[in-house]
Design a protein around this motif. Structure first.
Motif, PDB file in Angstrom:
ATOM      1  N   UNK A   1      -0.074  15.091  -7.400  1.00  0.00           N
ATOM      2  CA  UNK A   1       0.070  14.077  -6.386  1.00  0.00           C
ATOM      3  C   UNK A   1       0.729  14.691  -5.147  1.00  0.00           C
ATOM      4  N   UNK A   2       0.287  14.270  -4.011  1.00  0.00           N
ATOM      5  CA  UNK A   2       0.822  14.756  -2.753  1.00  0.00           C
ATOM      6  C   UNK A   2       2.088  13.986  -2.386  1.00  0.00           C
ATOM      7  N   UNK A   3       3.189  14.708  -2.235  1.00  0.00           N
ATOM      8  CA  UNK A   3       4.421  14.061  -1.803  1.00  0.00           C
ATOM      9  C   UNK A   3       4.274  13.509  -0.395  1.00  0.00           C
ATOM     10  N   UNK A   4       3.491  14.198   0.404  1.00  0.00           N
ATOM     11  CA  UNK A   4       3.281  13.728   1.774  1.00  0.00           C
ATOM     12  C   UNK A   4       2.531  12.398   1.773  1.00  0.00           C
ATOM     13  N   UNK A   5       1.489  12.294   0.957  1.00  0.00           N
ATOM     14  CA  UNK A   5       0.732  11.036   0.881  1.00  0.00           C
ATOM     15  C   UNK A   5       1.635   9.899   0.421  1.00  0.00           C
ATOM     16  N   UNK A   6       2.474  10.175  -0.575  1.00  0.00           N
ATOM     17  CA  UNK A   6       3.399   9.153  -1.061  1.00  0.00           C
ATOM     18  C   UNK A   6       4.375   8.737   0.033  1.00  0.00           C
ATOM     19  N   UNK A   7       4.886   9.706   0.764  1.00  0.00           N
ATOM     20  CA  UNK A   7       5.823   9.415   1.844  1.00  0.00           C
ATOM     21  C   UNK A   7       5.150   8.588   2.945  1.00  0.00           C
ATOM     22  N   UNK A   8       3.932   8.949   3.314  1.00  0.00           N
ATOM     23  CA  UNK A   8       3.197   8.211   4.332  1.00  0.00           C
ATOM     24  C   UNK A   8       2.904   6.780   3.875  1.00  0.00           C
ATOM     25  N   UNK A   9       2.533   6.630   2.611  1.00  0.00           N
ATOM     26  CA  UNK A   9       2.290   5.297   2.063  1.00  0.00           C
ATOM     27  C   UNK A   9       3.559   4.451   2.133  1.00  0.00           C
ATOM     28  N   UNK A  10       4.686   5.039   1.757  1.00  0.00           N
ATOM     29  CA  UNK A  10       5.962   4.315   1.806  1.00  0.00           C
ATOM     30  C   UNK A  10       6.319   3.884   3.215  1.00  0.00           C
ATOM     31  N   UNK A  11       6.105   4.760   4.183  1.00  0.00           N
ATOM     32  CA  UNK A  11       6.402   4.414   5.573  1.00  0.00           C
ATOM     33  C   UNK A  11       5.492   3.284   6.049  1.00  0.00           C
ATOM     34  N   UNK A  12       4.220   3.361   5.702  1.00  0.00           N
ATOM     35  CA  UNK A  12       3.288   2.320   6.143  1.00  0.00           C
ATOM     36  C   UNK A  12       3.582   0.995   5.434  1.00  0.00           C
ATOM     37  N   UNK A  13       4.004   1.055   4.192  1.00  0.00           N
ATOM     38  CA  UNK A  13       4.375  -0.172   3.475  1.00  0.00           C
ATOM     39  C   UNK A  13       5.547  -0.867   4.169  1.00  0.00           C
ATOM     40  N   UNK A  14       6.503  -0.093   4.649  1.00  0.00           N
ATOM     41  CA  UNK A  14       7.637  -0.686   5.370  1.00  0.00           C
ATOM     42  C   UNK A  14       7.200  -1.284   6.703  1.00  0.00           C
ATOM     43  N   UNK A  15       6.306  -0.616   7.412  1.00  0.00           N
ATOM     44  CA  UNK A  15       5.780  -1.170   8.661  1.00  0.00           C
ATOM     45  C   UNK A  15       5.090  -2.501   8.374  1.00  0.00           C
ATOM     46  N   UNK A  16       4.251  -2.526   7.330  1.00  0.00           N
ATOM     47  CA  UNK A  16       3.535  -3.758   6.972  1.00  0.00           C
ATOM     48  C   UNK A  16       4.517  -4.869   6.612  1.00  0.00           C
ATOM     49  N   UNK A  17       5.527  -4.554   5.829  1.00  0.00           N
ATOM     50  CA  UNK A  17       6.526  -5.553   5.436  1.00  0.00           C
ATOM     51  C   UNK A  17       7.283  -6.095   6.641  1.00  0.00           C
ATOM     52  N   UNK A  18       7.727  -5.205   7.507  1.00  0.00           N
ATOM     53  CA  UNK A  18       8.469  -5.638   8.698  1.00  0.00           C
ATOM     54  C   UNK A  18       7.609  -6.528   9.593  1.00  0.00           C
ATOM     55  N   UNK A  19       6.366  -6.133   9.784  1.00  0.00           N
ATOM     56  CA  UNK A  19       5.488  -6.931  10.647  1.00  0.00           C
ATOM     57  C   UNK A  19       5.135  -8.272  10.017  1.00  0.00           C
ATOM     58  N   UNK A  20       4.950  -8.294   8.698  1.00  0.00           N
ATOM     59  CA  UNK A  20       4.673  -9.576   8.035  1.00  0.00           C
ATOM     60  C   UNK A  20       5.869 -10.500   8.142  1.00  0.00           C
ATOM     61  N   UNK A  21       7.058  -9.966   7.968  1.00  0.00           N
ATOM     62  CA  UNK A  21       8.271 -10.787   8.077  1.00  0.00           C
ATOM     63  C   UNK A  21       8.340 -11.434   9.459  1.00  0.00           C
ATOM     64  N   UNK A  22       8.061 -10.650  10.494  1.00  0.00           N
ATOM     65  CA  UNK A  22       8.063 -11.209  11.852  1.00  0.00           C
ATOM     66  C   UNK A  22       6.953 -12.246  12.020  1.00  0.00           C
ATOM     67  N   UNK A  23       5.786 -11.977  11.473  1.00  0.00           N
ATOM     68  CA  UNK A  23       4.637 -12.873  11.651  1.00  0.00           C
ATOM     69  C   UNK A  23       4.837 -14.210  10.964  1.00  0.00           C
ATOM     70  N   UNK A  24       5.479 -14.224   9.797  1.00  0.00           N
ATOM     71  CA  UNK A  24       5.633 -15.479   9.063  1.00  0.00           C
ATOM     72  C   UNK A  24       6.874 -16.247   9.502  1.00  0.00           C
ATOM     73  N   UNK A  25       7.782 -15.598  10.200  1.00  0.00           N
ATOM     74  CA  UNK A  25       8.936 -16.289  10.761  1.00  0.00           C
ATOM     75  C   UNK A  25       9.974 -16.738   9.757  1.00  0.00           C
ATOM     76  N   UNK A  26       9.997 -16.119   8.600  1.00  0.00           N
ATOM     77  CA  UNK A  26      11.004 -16.448   7.581  1.00  0.00           C
ATOM     78  C   UNK A  26      11.109 -15.269   6.630  1.00  0.00           C
ATOM     79  N   UNK A  27      12.128 -15.297   5.781  1.00  0.00           N
ATOM     80  CA  UNK A  27      12.255 -14.231   4.785  1.00  0.00           C
ATOM     81  C   UNK A  27      11.019 -14.263   3.884  1.00  0.00           C
ATOM     82  N   UNK A  28      10.613 -13.083   3.424  1.00  0.00           N
ATOM     83  CA  UNK A  28       9.363 -12.996   2.660  1.00  0.00           C
ATOM     84  C   UNK A  28       9.443 -13.700   1.309  1.00  0.00           C
ATOM     85  N   UNK A  29      10.642 -13.817   0.728  1.00  0.00           N
ATOM     86  CA  UNK A  29      10.731 -14.532  -0.552  1.00  0.00           C
ATOM     87  C   UNK A  29      10.439 -16.021  -0.347  1.00  0.00           C
TER      88      UNK A  29
END
Length: 168
Positions: A1-29
């Motif tokens: 497994x590529x550590x770089x791919x895993x790292x990139x996936x993790x960074x993109x997952x955080x971007x997606x989470x942050x943007x979804x939180x802003x888009x829905x206007x409330x905590x994700x839970x």
């Protein structure tokens, strides 16, 4: 497994989470409770919902109280067990849940916009494999899909999470 791919996936997952939180206007839970009640868990108990969210019992009670205080959900006595309650969205809760689902979908579409049609299709196939691989049981499927739009993924026939759970 590529550590770089895993790292990139993790960074993109955080971007997606942050943007979804802003888009829905409330905590994700909270957004996940509304989404789950709208799409697959209407009439769930607090215990059902807390498992979907991966919360403790007290955490589930707290989030239900917050959403109830905002007029987004109501509790009704469980006819089979007078000590338990069933949760339902109010009209305001349904509107909020639909805003959550639409905001999520719009945010994710924006994140995929830089990809071409072929790249998007390739990513879709890879994500199907990854999601199926992490689906351990039905409870895991509910947890994974707590913010999903079932009609978009083709639930139940084409959803990789549902299909993986059914195959267990």
């Amino acid at each position: 497994m590529s550590q770089r791919a895993a790292n990139l996936l993790g960074a993109h997952a955080l971007v997606a989470t942050d943007r979804m939180r802003r888009a829905v206007g409330m905590e994700l839970s909270s957004a996940a409770v509304l989404s789950a009640l709208e799409t697959f868990a209407d009439g769930a108990s607090i215990d059902d919902l807390r498992r979907v969210l991966g919360l403790s019992h007290s955490g589930g009670v707290r989030i239900v109280r917050r959403l109830e205080a905002r007029g987004l959900i109501v509790r009704e006595p469980d006819p089979a067990d007078r000590r338990a309650v069933r949760l339902h969205l109010t009209a305001d809760g349904r509107r909020a849940a639909r805003r959550v689902l639409a905001g999520r979908q719009e945010t994710l579409a924006e994140l995929l916009a830089p990809l071409g049609q072929r790249e998007t299709a390739d990513l879709e196939r890879l994500l199907e494999r990854l999601l199926a691989a992490v689906t351990d049981d039905r409870e895991a499927a509910n947890h994974i899909c707590r913010l999903c739009a079932p009609d978009v993924c083709g639930h139940p026939d084409r959803c990789p999470v549902t299909q993986a759970a059914l195959a267990l």
